[in-house]
Design an enzyme around this catalytic site. Structure first.
Site, PDB file in Angstrom:
ATOM      1  N   ASP A   1     -23.254  41.336   1.762  1.00  0.00           N
ATOM      2  CA  ASP A   1     -21.777  41.098   2.546  1.00  0.00           C
ATOM      3  C   ASP A   1     -21.812  41.100   3.918  1.00  0.00           C
ATOM      4  O   ASP A   1     -21.527  40.742   4.363  1.00  0.00           O
ATOM      5  CB  ASP A   1     -20.255  41.525   1.783  1.00  0.00           C
ATOM      6  CG  ASP A   1     -19.047  40.842   2.819  1.00  0.00           C
ATOM      7  OD1 ASP A   1     -19.111  39.531   2.583  1.00  0.00           O
ATOM      8  OD2 ASP A   1     -17.793  41.343   2.374  1.00  0.00           O
TER       9      ASP A   1
ATOM     10  N   CYS B   1     -20.807  18.047  -6.083  1.00  0.00           N
ATOM     11  CA  CYS B   1     -19.651  18.077  -5.722  1.00  0.00           C
ATOM     12  C   CYS B   1     -19.471  16.596  -5.496  1.00  0.00           C
ATOM     13  O   CYS B   1     -18.189  16.262  -5.950  1.00  0.00           O
ATOM     14  CB  CYS B   1     -19.237  18.693  -4.115  1.00  0.00           C
ATOM     15  SG  CYS B   1     -19.254  20.658  -4.550  1.00  0.00           S
TER      16      CYS B   1
ATOM     17  N   CYS C   1     -15.924  14.685  -5.142  1.00  0.00           N
ATOM     18  CA  CYS C   1     -14.725  15.127  -5.625  1.00  0.00           C
ATOM     19  C   CYS C   1     -14.348  16.051  -3.941  1.00  0.00           C
ATOM     20  O   CYS C   1     -15.286  16.432  -3.299  1.00  0.00           O
ATOM     21  CB  CYS C   1     -14.920  16.509  -6.770  1.00  0.00           C
ATOM     22  SG  CYS C   1     -13.633  17.907  -6.707  1.00  0.00           S
TER      23      CYS C   1
ATOM     24  N   CYS D   1     -10.906  20.780  -3.325  1.00  0.00           N
ATOM     25  CA  CYS D   1     -10.246  21.935  -2.954  1.00  0.00           C
ATOM     26  C   CYS D   1      -9.979  21.487  -0.456  1.00  0.00           C
ATOM     27  O   CYS D   1      -9.557  22.281  -0.523  1.00  0.00           O
ATOM     28  CB  CYS D   1     -12.702  22.625  -2.019  1.00  0.00           C
ATOM     29  SG  CYS D   1     -13.709  21.561  -1.856  1.00  0.00           S
TER      30      CYS D   1
ATOM     31  N   CYS E   1      -7.535  29.228   8.115  1.00  0.00           N
ATOM     32  CA  CYS E   1      -8.458  30.350   6.525  1.00  0.00           C
ATOM     33  C   CYS E   1      -7.309  31.156   6.101  1.00  0.00           C
ATOM     34  O   CYS E   1      -6.851  31.567   6.279  1.00  0.00           O
ATOM     35  CB  CYS E   1      -9.504  30.035   6.398  1.00  0.00           C
ATOM     36  SG  CYS E   1      -9.968  30.618   4.802  1.00  0.00           S
TER      37      CYS E   1
ATOM     38  N   CYS F   1      -7.153  34.174  -0.693  1.00  0.00           N
ATOM     39  CA  CYS F   1      -6.388  32.802  -1.134  1.00  0.00           C
ATOM     40  C   CYS F   1      -7.463  32.596  -1.495  1.00  0.00           C
ATOM     41  O   CYS F   1      -8.851  32.606  -1.449  1.00  0.00           O
ATOM     42  CB  CYS F   1      -5.787  31.857   0.381  1.00  0.00           C
ATOM     43  SG  CYS F   1      -5.704  30.554  -0.850  1.00  0.00           S
TER      44      CYS F   1
ATOM     45  N   CYS G   1      -8.945  27.214  -3.091  1.00  0.00           N
ATOM     46  CA  CYS G   1      -9.854  25.817  -3.009  1.00  0.00           C
ATOM     47  C   CYS G   1     -11.260  26.455  -3.861  1.00  0.00           C
ATOM     48  O   CYS G   1     -11.615  25.180  -4.209  1.00  0.00           O
ATOM     49  CB  CYS G   1     -10.602  25.735  -1.496  1.00  0.00           C
ATOM     50  SG  CYS G   1     -11.432  27.366  -1.173  1.00  0.00           S
TER      51      CYS G   1
ATOM     52  N   CYS H   1     -11.348  23.886  -7.521  1.00  0.00           N
ATOM     53  CA  CYS H   1     -12.561  23.473  -8.177  1.00  0.00           C
ATOM     54  C   CYS H   1     -12.764  22.883  -9.967  1.00  0.00           C
ATOM     55  O   CYS H   1     -12.590  23.946 -10.682  1.00  0.00           O
ATOM     56  CB  CYS H   1     -13.794  24.271  -7.496  1.00  0.00           C
ATOM     57  SG  CYS H   1     -15.595  24.009  -8.125  1.00  0.00           S
TER      58      CYS H   1
END
Ligand code: B12
Length: 321
Positions: free
Chosen positions: A135, A189, A192, A195, A214, A241, A244, A248
């Site tokens: 990260d 995906c 779709c 999200c 966001c 959050c 999204c 899915c």
């Protein structure tokens, strides 16, 4: 030992250590770099200026480890089967994003990567040069992990795997050994766009997220007041959050995490707003030691909790989720 056997051994060990996903990709500049540059140029990074600061290091992993030939990309699932935020409607309670319920993933994933590094040095090549990141390094983590076959980058911008869904962290080891690369996964995906449709702040365009809008950014990274235009849309989100990801289809019934330290600490699944509102600096530091929530800071949590308390006091419209 030949390249194939070495690669196989490393992957087997990664799985034994507790990684749910592992794949290899060459340590070369990534074709997605222009997307990153464009994203920054459009100001989608909001106040996260640290992202552009080391842009040139992001351009080539060999700037981080000169002799790097391969990147060992690992994924660690944090989904414990608990309910979703969209399934909680108690006005006394808020929602903390799933990734932040347990112990800090940076420490957990990094310790596992270090264990894999030790194995490589002890069992494969003691001269191997290795550098692990989770990260915080200047690496296009999702792009390299996608190239290593861990999943595809979805329209919500998360890396999605058919078995694991998207509730997994990514960590990687830059490695001087020449390992056998994996093939990237294709995009599943399709048509779709749940999200995109469900994001309360319209932060998502296909494969692109505007951090300025966001809720994860606003509640975790943003310092100072949050613009009032977002208050209502923040709903019950006190930290991060997951919407999204929750909508899915690939997260309907993903594999479960094997890591007990990602389980929710007491009181963090559907936290009581009154309890969060009472936390002063000292109590915050005590409660969120070794938790990813410490990044929010006490003032940020107070700010977010006040917004959610205001939202939760409003009468809900019929049919609203
Ligand atoms: C900054 C950051 C954020 C920011 C911005 C998010 C974003 N989408 O960029 C904020 C604070 C909003 C955030 C939120 C979250 N984050 Co975050 N974040 C990061 C960080 C540090 C950098 C991401 C980055 O470089 N963004 C810039 C954009 C351009 O890059 P990108 O979205 O990764 O896009 C790449 C590809 O998609 C591709 N690309 C981009 N556009 C297009 C378009 C097309 C057509 C194509 C083909 C390709 C393509 O190129 C890009 C460059 O590599 C990474 C760690 C890292 N070093 O990568 C974690 C990371 C992405 N975050 C992570 C997580 C878990 C989250 C949250 C779920 C936390 C939460 N619940 O609150 C949310 C998810 C929100 C979301 N939908 O992304 C995980 C994601 C794991 C996964 N399975 O995907 C990461 C990888 C950390 C980790 N090591 O596990 N995050």
């Amino acid at each position: 030992m030949d390249k194939q056997s070495t690669t196989k051994l490393i992957k087997k060990k990664a799985q034994e250590i507790g990684f749910d996903l592992v794949g290899i990709t060459p340590a070369l500049p990534h074709k997605d770099l222009p997307f990153f540059d464009q994203w920054i140029q459009q100001g989608r990074d909001a106040s996260m200026t640290y992202l552009q600061r080391r842009r040139d290091d992001r351009a080539d992993p060999r700037r981080l480890l000169e002799n790097a030939k391969s990147i060992i990309c690992c994924g660690m699932n944090y989904y414990g089967g608990e309910p979703k935020s969209i399934e909680c409607d108690d006005p006394e309670r808020g929602w903390i994003s799933r990734y932040a319920w347990g112990d800090d993933y940076h420490d957990i994933v990094l310790a596992k990567l270090k264990e894999l590094e030790d194995f490589i040095r002890q069992e494969i090549d003691e001269t191997a040069e290795l550098k692990a990141y989770v990260d915080t390094g200047p690496i296009l983590e999702r792009s390299y992990a996608a190239s290593a076959g861990l999943g595809w980058i979805g329209k919500n911008t998360l890396l999605i795997n058919r078995q694991q869904g998207s509730y997994f962290f990514i960590g990687e080891i830059l490695c001087s050994l020449d390992l056998a690369p994996d093939t990237p996964e294709t995009d599943h995906c399709g048509h779709c766009q749940l999200c995109i449709d469900h994001c309360p702040t319209d932060a998502i365009a296909p494969y692109e997220l505007d951090s300025n809008r966001c809720i994860a950014y606003l509640t975790i990274e943003h310092r100072g007041d949050i613009a009032t235009e977002f208050h209502e849309a923040i709903g019950q989100h006190v930290v991060g959050c997951d919407i999204c990801q929750e909508v899915c289809p690939w997260n309907k019934a993903p594999a479960l995490s094997q890591e007990p330290r990602f389980k929710p600490r007491e009181g963090l699944l559907h936290p009581r707003l009154s309890e969060l509102a009472q936390l002063d600096e000292t109590a915050f530091r005590e409660k969120f030691r070794k938790s990813p929530i410490k990044r929010v800071k006490a003032a940020g949590l107070q700010r977010n909790t006040a917004i959610v308390q205001k939202n939760q006091q409003k009468p809900r419209n019929a049919g609203e989720s």
